[in-house]
Motif scaffolding. Structure first.
Motif, PDB file in Angstrom:
ATOM      1  N   ILE A  60      -4.777   4.369  -8.680  1.00 16.15           N
ATOM      2  CA  ILE A  60      -4.480   3.261  -7.762  1.00 16.15           C
ATOM      3  C   ILE A  60      -4.620   1.928  -8.496  1.00 16.15           C
ATOM      4  O   ILE A  60      -3.757   1.047  -8.387  1.00 16.15           O
ATOM      5  CB  ILE A  60      -5.410   3.293  -6.538  1.00 16.15           C
ATOM      6  CG1 ILE A  60      -5.153   4.530  -5.689  1.00 16.15           C
ATOM      7  CG2 ILE A  60      -5.280   2.020  -5.712  1.00 16.15           C
ATOM      8  CD1 ILE A  60      -3.852   4.524  -4.944  1.00 16.15           C
ATOM      9  N   SER A  70       1.127   6.477  -7.132  1.00 13.88           N
ATOM     10  CA  SER A  70      -0.081   7.011  -7.755  1.00 13.88           C
ATOM     11  C   SER A  70      -0.691   8.219  -7.059  1.00 13.88           C
ATOM     12  O   SER A  70      -1.569   8.855  -7.622  1.00 13.88           O
ATOM     13  CB  SER A  70      -1.131   5.908  -7.861  1.00 13.88           C
ATOM     14  OG  SER A  70      -1.363   5.330  -6.605  1.00 13.88           O
ATOM     15  N   VAL A  71      -0.243   8.567  -5.864  1.00 11.33           N
ATOM     16  CA  VAL A  71      -0.882   9.657  -5.136  1.00 11.33           C
ATOM     17  C   VAL A  71       0.082  10.792  -4.820  1.00 11.33           C
ATOM     18  O   VAL A  71      -0.220  11.949  -5.078  1.00 11.33           O
ATOM     19  CB  VAL A  71      -1.527   9.131  -3.826  1.00 11.33           C
ATOM     20  CG1 VAL A  71      -2.154  10.258  -3.043  1.00 11.33           C
ATOM     21  CG2 VAL A  71      -2.563   8.061  -4.129  1.00 11.33           C
ATOM     22  N   TYR A  72       1.234  10.483  -4.269  1.00 13.64           N
ATOM     23  CA  TYR A  72       2.159  11.524  -3.814  1.00 13.64           C
ATOM     24  C   TYR A  72       2.581  12.436  -4.970  1.00 13.64           C
ATOM     25  O   TYR A  72       3.008  11.974  -6.017  1.00 13.64           O
ATOM     26  CB  TYR A  72       3.408  10.916  -3.195  1.00 13.64           C
ATOM     27  CG  TYR A  72       3.194  10.191  -1.893  1.00 13.64           C
ATOM     28  CD1 TYR A  72       1.944  10.129  -1.279  1.00 13.64           C
ATOM     29  CD2 TYR A  72       4.231   9.535  -1.270  1.00 13.64           C
ATOM     30  CE1 TYR A  72       1.755   9.459  -0.089  1.00 13.64           C
ATOM     31  CE2 TYR A  72       4.052   8.856  -0.077  1.00 13.64           C
ATOM     32  CZ  TYR A  72       2.812   8.825   0.502  1.00 13.64           C
ATOM     33  OH  TYR A  72       2.622   8.155   1.685  1.00 13.64           O
ATOM     34  N   TRP A 117       0.833  -1.195   0.000  1.00 11.79           N
ATOM     35  CA  TRP A 117       0.000   0.000   0.000  1.00 11.79           C
ATOM     36  C   TRP A 117       0.876   1.255   0.000  1.00 11.79           C
ATOM     37  O   TRP A 117       0.580   2.227  -0.703  1.00 11.79           O
ATOM     38  CB  TRP A 117      -0.952  -0.015   1.186  1.00 11.79           C
ATOM     39  CG  TRP A 117      -1.776   1.226   1.290  1.00 11.79           C
ATOM     40  CD1 TRP A 117      -1.846   2.063   2.355  1.00 11.79           C
ATOM     41  CD2 TRP A 117      -2.632   1.787   0.285  1.00 11.79           C
ATOM     42  NE1 TRP A 117      -2.694   3.105   2.074  1.00 11.79           N
ATOM     43  CE2 TRP A 117      -3.191   2.969   0.808  1.00 11.79           C
ATOM     44  CE3 TRP A 117      -2.967   1.416  -1.007  1.00 11.79           C
ATOM     45  CZ2 TRP A 117      -4.070   3.779   0.097  1.00 11.79           C
ATOM     46  CZ3 TRP A 117      -3.850   2.229  -1.728  1.00 11.79           C
ATOM     47  CH2 TRP A 117      -4.391   3.375  -1.175  1.00 11.79           C
ATOM     48  N   GLY A 118       1.957   1.262   0.753  1.00 17.13           N
ATOM     49  CA  GLY A 118       2.870   2.401   0.750  1.00 17.13           C
ATOM     50  C   GLY A 118       3.462   2.644  -0.631  1.00 17.13           C
ATOM     51  O   GLY A 118       3.562   3.781  -1.096  1.00 17.13           O
ATOM     52  N   LYS A 167       0.743   4.121  -2.907  1.00 17.44           N
ATOM     53  CA  LYS A 167       0.528   5.549  -2.623  1.00 17.44           C
ATOM     54  C   LYS A 167       1.649   6.397  -3.219  1.00 17.44           C
ATOM     55  O   LYS A 167       1.382   7.449  -3.804  1.00 17.44           O
ATOM     56  CB  LYS A 167       0.430   5.798  -1.119  1.00 17.44           C
ATOM     57  CG  LYS A 167      -0.864   5.309  -0.513  1.00 17.44           C
ATOM     58  CD  LYS A 167      -1.074   5.823   0.899  1.00 17.44           C
ATOM     59  CE  LYS A 167       0.003   5.381   1.845  1.00 17.44           C
ATOM     60  NZ  LYS A 167      -0.250   5.780   3.237  1.00 17.44           N
ATOM     61  N   ARG A 168       2.883   5.953  -3.061  1.00 10.53           N
ATOM     62  CA  ARG A 168       4.008   6.718  -3.621  1.00 10.53           C
ATOM     63  C   ARG A 168       3.909   6.824  -5.140  1.00 10.53           C
ATOM     64  O   ARG A 168       4.208   7.864  -5.718  1.00 10.53           O
ATOM     65  CB  ARG A 168       5.342   6.087  -3.228  1.00 10.53           C
ATOM     66  CG  ARG A 168       5.744   6.340  -1.795  1.00 10.53           C
ATOM     67  CD  ARG A 168       7.174   5.890  -1.514  1.00 10.53           C
ATOM     68  NE  ARG A 168       7.402   4.480  -1.766  1.00 10.53           N
ATOM     69  CZ  ARG A 168       7.117   3.504  -0.914  1.00 10.53           C
ATOM     70  NH1 ARG A 168       6.575   3.774   0.253  1.00 10.53           N
ATOM     71  NH2 ARG A 168       7.373   2.246  -1.229  1.00 10.53           N
TER      72      ARG A 168
END
Length: 80
Positions: A52, A36-38, A29-30, A33-34
């Motif tokens: 995601i 696709s989101v950050y 999950w980390g 997130k890195r």
């Protein structure tokens, strides 16, 4: 449980009650997130979800090499 583990030659390792760095799904999950989101702006939930899903969809192909070292069961252990 301890008896069965000994019978099957399984070593039980006791973990702290909260240890996300030892939980493989937390590592995945980390990573997601890195990737696709950050540092990225998503104008809608649909865009966020698509990012995601694209990252998770590329886990076995696009991101396989990058995740090979992240998703390992080799941990540093300490003796009492």
């Amino acid at each position: 449980m301890q008896g069965l583990a000994a019978e099957l030659s399984i070593t039980l390792m006791y973990l702290p009650s909260y240890s996300p760095n030892l939980n493989l799904i937390e590592r995945l999950w980390g990573f997601a997130k890195r990737e696709s989101v950050y540092g990225k702006y998503h104008a809608s939930f649909a865009s966020f979800r698509a990012a995601i899903e694209a990252t998770l969809g590329g886990v076995p192909t696009t991101h396989a090499a990058e995740l090979a070292s992240l998703m390992t069961l080799r941990f540093q252990t300490f003796e009492d």
